[in-house]
Design a protein around this motif. Structure first.
Motif, mmCIF file in Angstrom:
data_model
loop_
_atom_site.group_PDB
_atom_site.id
_atom_site.type_symbol
_atom_site.label_atom_id
_atom_site.label_comp_id
_atom_site.label_asym_id
_atom_site.label_seq_id
_atom_site.Cartn_x
_atom_site.Cartn_y
_atom_site.Cartn_z
ATOM 1 N N SER A 255 0.809 -1.213 0.000
ATOM 2 C CA SER A 255 0.000 0.000 0.000
ATOM 3 C C SER A 255 0.843 1.264 0.000
ATOM 4 O O SER A 255 0.332 2.358 -0.238
ATOM 5 N N GLY A 256 2.149 1.136 0.284
ATOM 6 C CA GLY A 256 3.034 2.291 0.275
ATOM 7 C C GLY A 256 3.478 2.689 -1.114
ATOM 8 O O GLY A 256 4.231 3.660 -1.262
ATOM 9 N N SER B 95 6.482 -1.409 -10.478
ATOM 10 C CA SER B 95 6.110 -0.262 -9.654
ATOM 11 C C SER B 95 7.327 0.476 -9.111
ATOM 12 O O SER B 95 7.208 1.591 -8.584
ATOM 13 N N GLY B 96 8.493 -0.157 -9.172
ATOM 14 C CA GLY B 96 9.695 0.462 -8.629
ATOM 15 C C GLY B 96 9.855 0.291 -7.141
ATOM 16 O O GLY B 96 10.651 0.995 -6.517
ATOM 17 N N SER B 97 9.150 -0.672 -6.536
ATOM 18 C CA SER B 97 9.232 -0.817 -5.077
ATOM 19 C C SER B 97 10.646 -1.184 -4.631
ATOM 20 O O SER B 97 11.141 -0.645 -3.622
ATOM 21 N N VAL B 98 11.306 -2.080 -5.360
ATOM 22 C CA VAL B 98 12.679 -2.449 -4.987
ATOM 23 C C VAL B 98 13.619 -1.280 -5.230
ATOM 24 O O VAL B 98 14.500 -0.986 -4.409
ATOM 25 N N ALA B 99 13.444 -0.580 -6.347
ATOM 26 C CA ALA B 99 14.292 0.574 -6.644
ATOM 27 C C ALA B 99 14.187 1.629 -5.547
ATOM 28 O O ALA B 99 15.198 2.158 -5.067
ATOM 29 N N VAL C 271 7.062 4.392 -11.642
ATOM 30 C CA VAL C 271 8.308 4.352 -10.868
ATOM 31 C C VAL C 271 8.706 5.760 -10.452
ATOM 32 O O VAL C 271 9.088 6.003 -9.296
ATOM 33 N N ARG C 272 8.618 6.699 -11.383
ATOM 34 C CA ARG C 272 8.970 8.091 -11.051
ATOM 35 C C ARG C 272 8.062 8.635 -9.948
ATOM 36 O O ARG C 272 8.530 9.318 -9.019
ATOM 37 N N ALA C 273 6.778 8.320 -10.039
ATOM 38 C CA ALA C 273 5.835 8.819 -9.032
ATOM 39 C C ALA C 273 6.131 8.225 -7.662
ATOM 40 O O ALA C 273 6.084 8.923 -6.638
ATOM 41 N N ASN C 274 6.432 6.941 -7.608
ATOM 42 C CA ASN C 274 6.740 6.308 -6.322
ATOM 43 C C ASN C 274 8.042 6.842 -5.739
ATOM 44 O O ASN C 274 8.155 7.039 -4.523
ATOM 45 N N ALA D 212 7.253 10.213 -4.303
ATOM 46 C CA ALA D 212 6.445 10.112 -3.087
ATOM 47 C C ALA D 212 7.293 9.759 -1.876
ATOM 48 O O ALA D 212 6.969 10.154 -0.745
ATOM 49 N N HIS D 213 8.380 9.014 -2.094
ATOM 50 C CA HIS D 213 9.249 8.617 -0.981
ATOM 51 C C HIS D 213 10.475 9.518 -0.855
ATOM 52 O O HIS D 213 11.362 9.246 -0.028
#
Length: 426
Positions: A237-238, A274-278, A301-304, A307-308
């Motif tokens: 969800s993150g 989604s780029g979660s690992v990146a 990926v850019r958006a995630n 966001a972080h």
């Protein structure tokens, strides 16, 4: 005793000039750069050694100390603060810290940040003097406030050229001839502008700033870069993702443990989704390049990453062909390969040929495990892996709980044997 005098920036002598003059008046051997030796008065009987290559200077000090009757002290004049990426380290290694008396000066890093009115207790300082530039580039990509001590072949032009691709919004502040009233320059340039200039030999330090992130003063308890993330293997969800196409946190936890992202590393996330690992690797301080074949996936990926609050360079393209577009002189330290498809073995083989330390592969299909293992082993990596099967707590009506099984996932990894014993990449 060997007295090491930090001359600070520019001036041949530190503020306590009278004390330094007294030291020099009683010295039997004085070691320093040409400009330092030319700027001070030395007793006629004092031996002089020009500080160029370190080995001859250290040998000269040792010969002097071993001679009987040489009771007059040794004085070493060094730019900046000799205890900060300076000559004090090699002197202590050679002669022992107990024989050193160090008089610190103002470092070029402190002086450069002072010229900008910025604090630097939250900056990362990295030396490219006599070292490969890649670590400095990765640190500048990963952190919003970094200082790079430059050297021949690793100056503002080379740093700018490396950062102009993928990190164009950063600002480089080139500080030259700090402390010299007639020659001092502090210039703000883009990476592309830095790459296009000949900066000469007077550069003291280069500051790399990402002004889209906070650079202002904030209360600090521990100096240096922020501590690592308090949590990792974040819940799905993150992250923004499509149709649950994301590496589940249980798999991500072990993948991160095997990748070992750290300060100065460069990590590829191939088939990023989604780029979660990146994003998680970037949160640990690594510079990250994500390769994603779909346009909407690359945007995700850019958006995630945004966001972080981390920097991830996104390459829109299909592996393995897209990997040829990545710089040949900046091979990754670690690679994560996600997704599947018939090209997976070829993708893994291409990544394994270039990885300096580790390749980690997540896949769901049992049939592809042998080919992936062969690709890792064929590149000289030691291969291992596990099948991950997990069940999460899930609520049921009536305030009871059941176990909901997640799809099993194979996680394979290959380690380059010699790389695991090395320290931070240089």
């Amino acid at each position: 005793m060997i007295t090491v005098v930090g001359t600070g920036t520019g001036a041949p002598l530190p503020a306590q000039a009278a004390e330094t003059e007294a030291l020099l008046a009683g010295a039997g051997l004085v070691v320093g750069g040409r400009r330092h030796l030319a700027a001070v008065r030395l007793p006629d009987a004092a031996e002089r050694v020009v500080l160029g290559p370190l080995a001859p200077a250290l040998d000269a000090i040792e010969r002097y100390l071993e001679q009987p009757g040489k009771e007059r002290p040794v004085v070493v004049l060094a730019s900046g603060d000799p205890g900060f990426f300076g000559v004090a380290r090699v002197l202590a290694e050679r002669f022992g810290p107990g024989r050193l008396a160090v008089r610190p000066g103002v470092s070029s890093v402190a002086a450069a940040f002072a010229r900008l009115g910025l604090t630097w207790d939250d900056a990362v300082v990295v030396s490219a003097h006599g070292r490969a530039l890649r670590t400095a580039v990765h640190v500048c990509r990963a952190y919003p406030k970094a200082a790079v001590l430059t050297g021949p072949g690793a100056g503002p032009a080379e740093l700018g050229a490396a950062l102009a691709v993928g990190s164009p919004r950063r600002v480089l502040v080139v500080a030259s001839a700090l402390g010299d009233p007639g020659r001092e320059r502090v210039e703000r340039v883009t990476p592309a502008e830095a790459a296009a200039r000949d900066w000469g030999t007077a550069v003291s330090v280069v500051l790399c700033l990402d002004e889209s992130r906070r650079l202002g003063p904030a209360a600090r308890t521990v100096a240096g870069p922020p501590a690592g993330p308090a949590r990792w293997a974040l819940p799905e969800s993150g992250f923004e993702h499509r149709d649950s196409m994301i590496t589940k946190f249980e798999v991500r936890a072990l993948a991160l443990a095997r990748l070992g992202p750290r300060l100065g590393d460069h990590v590829w996330d191939v088939g990023s989704g989604s780029g979660s690992v990146a994003v998680e690797c970037a949160r640990f301080g690594a510079a990250v390049t994500a390769v994603e074949k779909s346009a909407d996936g690359a945007d995700r990926v850019r958006a995630n990453a945004a966001a972080h609050g981390v920097d991830v360079r996104v390459v829109h393209g299909t592996a393995p062909a897209a990997l040829d577009r990545l710089p040949a002189d900046d091979d990754p330290d670690a690679v994560f390969v996600g997704g599947g498809g018939g090209d997976l073995p070829a993708i893994v083989a291409a990544c394994a040929r270039r990885a300096r330390r580790t390749v980690v592969v997540a896949l769901a299909a049992l049939d592809r495990v042998p080919a992936v293992r062969a690709a890792l082993s064929g590149a000289g990596l030691d291969c291992d892996g596990v099948l991950l099967q997990s069940s999460r707590l899930a609520p049921l009506p009536g305030e009871v709980t059941r176990l909901a099984a997640a799809n099993p996932v194979f996680l394979l990894w290959g380690d380059r044997p010699a790389a695991l014993s090395e320290g931070v990449p240089q």
